[in-house]
Design a protein around this motif. Sequence first.
Motif, short mmCIF file in Angstrom:
data_model
loop_
_atom_site.label_atom_id
_atom_site.label_comp_id
_atom_site.label_asym_id
_atom_site.label_seq_id
_atom_site.Cartn_x
_atom_site.Cartn_y
_atom_site.Cartn_z
N SER A 61 0.84 -1.20 0.00
CA SER A 61 0.00 0.00 0.00
C SER A 61 0.87 1.26 0.00
CB SER A 61 -0.96 0.00 1.19
OG SER A 61 -0.25 0.00 2.41
N ARG A 62 1.99 1.22 0.69
CA ARG A 62 2.91 2.35 0.70
C ARG A 62 3.53 2.53 -0.67
NH1 ARG A 62 4.71 7.27 1.86
NH2 ARG A 62 6.95 7.35 2.10
N GLU A 63 3.90 1.45 -1.32
CA GLU A 63 4.47 1.54 -2.66
C GLU A 63 3.44 2.12 -3.64
OE1 GLU A 63 6.76 -1.62 -4.25
OE2 GLU A 63 8.17 -1.57 -2.57
N ARG A 64 2.19 1.71 -3.50
CA ARG A 64 1.13 2.25 -4.37
C ARG A 64 0.98 3.76 -4.17
NH1 ARG A 64 -1.53 -2.60 -3.31
NH2 ARG A 64 -2.75 -1.66 -1.64
N GLU A 65 1.07 4.22 -2.92
CA GLU A 65 0.99 5.67 -2.64
C GLU A 65 2.10 6.42 -3.37
OE1 GLU A 65 1.25 6.51 1.54
OE2 GLU A 65 -0.37 5.11 2.03
N ILE A 66 3.30 5.88 -3.31
CA ILE A 66 4.45 6.52 -3.95
C ILE A 66 4.27 6.53 -5.46
CG2 ILE A 66 6.94 6.31 -4.35
CD1 ILE A 66 7.03 5.16 -1.41
N GLU A 68 1.51 6.41 -7.13
CA GLU A 68 0.42 7.34 -7.45
C GLU A 68 0.90 8.79 -7.42
OE1 GLU A 68 -3.71 7.89 -5.35
OE2 GLU A 68 -3.41 5.78 -5.89
N ARG A 69 1.65 9.13 -6.40
CA ARG A 69 2.14 10.51 -6.26
C ARG A 69 3.03 10.89 -7.43
NH1 ARG A 69 3.92 10.34 -1.17
NH2 ARG A 69 6.04 9.79 -1.71
N GLN A 72 0.92 11.21 -10.63
CA GLN A 72 0.13 12.45 -10.66
C GLN A 72 1.01 13.66 -10.98
OE1 GLN A 72 -1.83 12.66 -6.86
NE2 GLN A 72 -3.46 11.24 -7.46
N THR A 79 5.73 7.36 -13.16
CA THR A 79 5.52 5.99 -12.72
C THR A 79 6.80 5.18 -12.89
OG1 THR A 79 3.18 6.11 -13.30
CG2 THR A 79 4.12 3.91 -13.06
#
Length: 93
Positions: A61-66, A68-69, A72, A79
Amino acid sequence: MVTTTMDQQPTTTPDEHIQGLRQRIDEIDSALVALWKERAAISQEVGKTRVAAGGTRLVLSREREILERFSQDLGADGTQLALLILRAGRGPL
């Protein structure tokens, strides 16, 4: 070679301007490399600490946050950059 304009303000030649820009790029590259290494070391320490406390080496979940940021802020290239940064910190999956 420095030339002057009609109002006597010095200007640089295109070659001098390019050289100055390239020098700044080199400075930025050095800072990026230093930050990359620092981030990787911190990320590795997080993983070691998490494992020592009985957790998993990584948190998806932390990797997904990174991801995504970065996506964006920078789009598709962001990515790819995030994936490289994450790998540098945790190693290959």
